[in-house]
Scaffold this motif. Sequence first.
Motif, mmCIF file in Angstrom:
data_model
loop_
_atom_site.group_PDB
_atom_site.id
_atom_site.type_symbol
_atom_site.label_atom_id
_atom_site.label_comp_id
_atom_site.label_asym_id
_atom_site.label_seq_id
_atom_site.Cartn_x
_atom_site.Cartn_y
_atom_site.Cartn_z
ATOM 1 N N THR A 119 -22.435 21.863 73.987
ATOM 2 C CA THR A 119 -22.726 22.652 75.193
ATOM 3 C C THR A 119 -22.226 24.090 75.021
ATOM 4 O OG1 THR A 119 -22.602 20.667 76.571
ATOM 5 C CG2 THR A 119 -22.446 22.773 77.701
ATOM 6 N N TRP B 62 -27.484 30.804 79.686
ATOM 7 C CA TRP B 62 -27.838 30.341 81.031
ATOM 8 C C TRP B 62 -26.916 30.972 82.069
ATOM 9 C CZ3 TRP B 62 -25.943 28.148 85.355
ATOM 10 C CH2 TRP B 62 -26.870 27.642 86.272
ATOM 11 N N VAL C 108 -27.054 21.280 85.282
ATOM 12 C CA VAL C 108 -27.765 21.897 84.164
ATOM 13 C C VAL C 108 -27.646 21.020 82.921
ATOM 14 C CG1 VAL C 108 -28.068 23.979 82.772
ATOM 15 C CG2 VAL C 108 -27.186 24.160 85.114
ATOM 16 N N ALA C 109 -28.784 20.666 82.352
ATOM 17 C CA ALA C 109 -28.812 19.881 81.116
ATOM 18 C C ALA C 109 -29.153 20.798 79.953
ATOM 19 C CB ALA C 109 -29.847 18.761 81.221
ATOM 20 N N ALA D 71 -31.190 16.609 86.147
ATOM 21 C CA ALA D 71 -30.888 18.042 86.140
ATOM 22 C C ALA D 71 -31.753 18.813 87.128
ATOM 23 C CB ALA D 71 -31.076 18.604 84.735
ATOM 24 N N GLY E 272 -30.598 21.865 76.237
ATOM 25 C CA GLY E 272 -31.841 21.517 75.556
ATOM 26 C C GLY E 272 -31.675 20.332 74.634
ATOM 27 N N ASP F 291 -31.768 22.141 86.610
ATOM 28 C CA ASP F 291 -32.147 23.256 85.748
ATOM 29 C C ASP F 291 -31.822 22.877 84.305
ATOM 30 O OD1 ASP F 291 -33.162 25.686 84.983
ATOM 31 O OD2 ASP F 291 -31.875 26.874 86.302
ATOM 32 N N HIS F 292 -32.366 23.640 83.366
ATOM 33 C CA HIS F 292 -32.175 23.335 81.952
ATOM 34 C C HIS F 292 -31.809 24.597 81.176
ATOM 35 C CE1 HIS F 292 -34.659 20.053 83.521
ATOM 36 N NE2 HIS F 292 -34.129 19.305 82.567
ATOM 37 N N ASP G 79 -24.266 17.801 77.938
ATOM 38 C CA ASP G 79 -25.309 17.249 77.064
ATOM 39 C C ASP G 79 -25.208 15.745 76.861
ATOM 40 O OD1 ASP G 79 -24.179 16.993 73.789
ATOM 41 O OD2 ASP G 79 -22.900 17.723 75.388
ATOM 42 N N LYS H 40 -31.126 14.959 81.518
ATOM 43 C CA LYS H 40 -32.337 15.724 81.810
ATOM 44 C C LYS H 40 -33.056 15.177 83.038
ATOM 45 C CE LYS H 40 -33.166 17.252 77.046
ATOM 46 N NZ LYS H 40 -34.087 17.222 75.884
#
Length: 276
Positions: free
Chosen positions: A16, A270, A242-243, A255, A245, A257-258, A227, A252
């Motif tokens: 992360t 981010w 927030v996850a 989440a 990528g 947002d990503h 993550d 995910k």
Amino acid sequence: MVKKDIKLFATDLDGTLFARPAHLTQYAAETLRMLRAKGTHVAICTGRHYERILNGFPKDIYDYIVSNNGQDIYFVKEKEHITLPILTKEEIHNLLPLAEKYPVILMASTDKDFLTTGSKKNYIALTLFRLCSQVRDFIQYHRFHHAEIDFNLENLENKYIIKICFSGTTGTLKKLAKEIPLDKYSAFFVNPNWLEVQPHGIDKGNGLRMIMERENILPEQVCAIGDGENDLAMLEIAGVKVAMGNAMNSLKEIATDHADHYLQEGCANWIRKNLL
């Protein structure tokens, strides 16, 4: 909800905030300084031991540490350290047969280091798995990690152990995980080849909740990013989830947002785009 009104930002480290394995870049550190300068508190939420953060991180980039997946909570300003119960001897004893039944490497986390063990009957399988893991790490990260495997599981019986980690193939770990009673343990995949087991009720979410209650911060004022499945509990209680990528699917799916992959400074980018 306006993301810029966030009062508490909680971030995982490996996969992360770290843009390279176990490495905090200057870019990421400066991003957290900028975030704190605008009045947002920062909580480092990690599976690592809290002393590694205290001794290895700049002092001006965080306000709280939730370490060992919620086992320890450290309030920096007050220099207050809260430690929750670790695995008992009985709980450790009851997990050891799983390392006999399945071809997995068992890594026991102490307050100092990892103890790497495995079953003698799985010697060949574990040696090959460790070799493949070392080759993978060298190709991906240009580093070679070497740790001898102690094939005497009974040596763990009287050790001070914070958590038990199982390393193996994804399929093997999924079968093993089904045999862990979740009414007695907390168990989560940090990545597809790494399963961590701790006392029931220990997770990053409970650690983050203790901070929120102490500081009178509401869920909608919290942003959490991660993550692995050990980050799931803290994302669940945060208003902004927030996850990464590279996150596991379970993150995910919930989440809001990503972010980009951690190798692309996804976490720091981010923050700069959404919170600064």
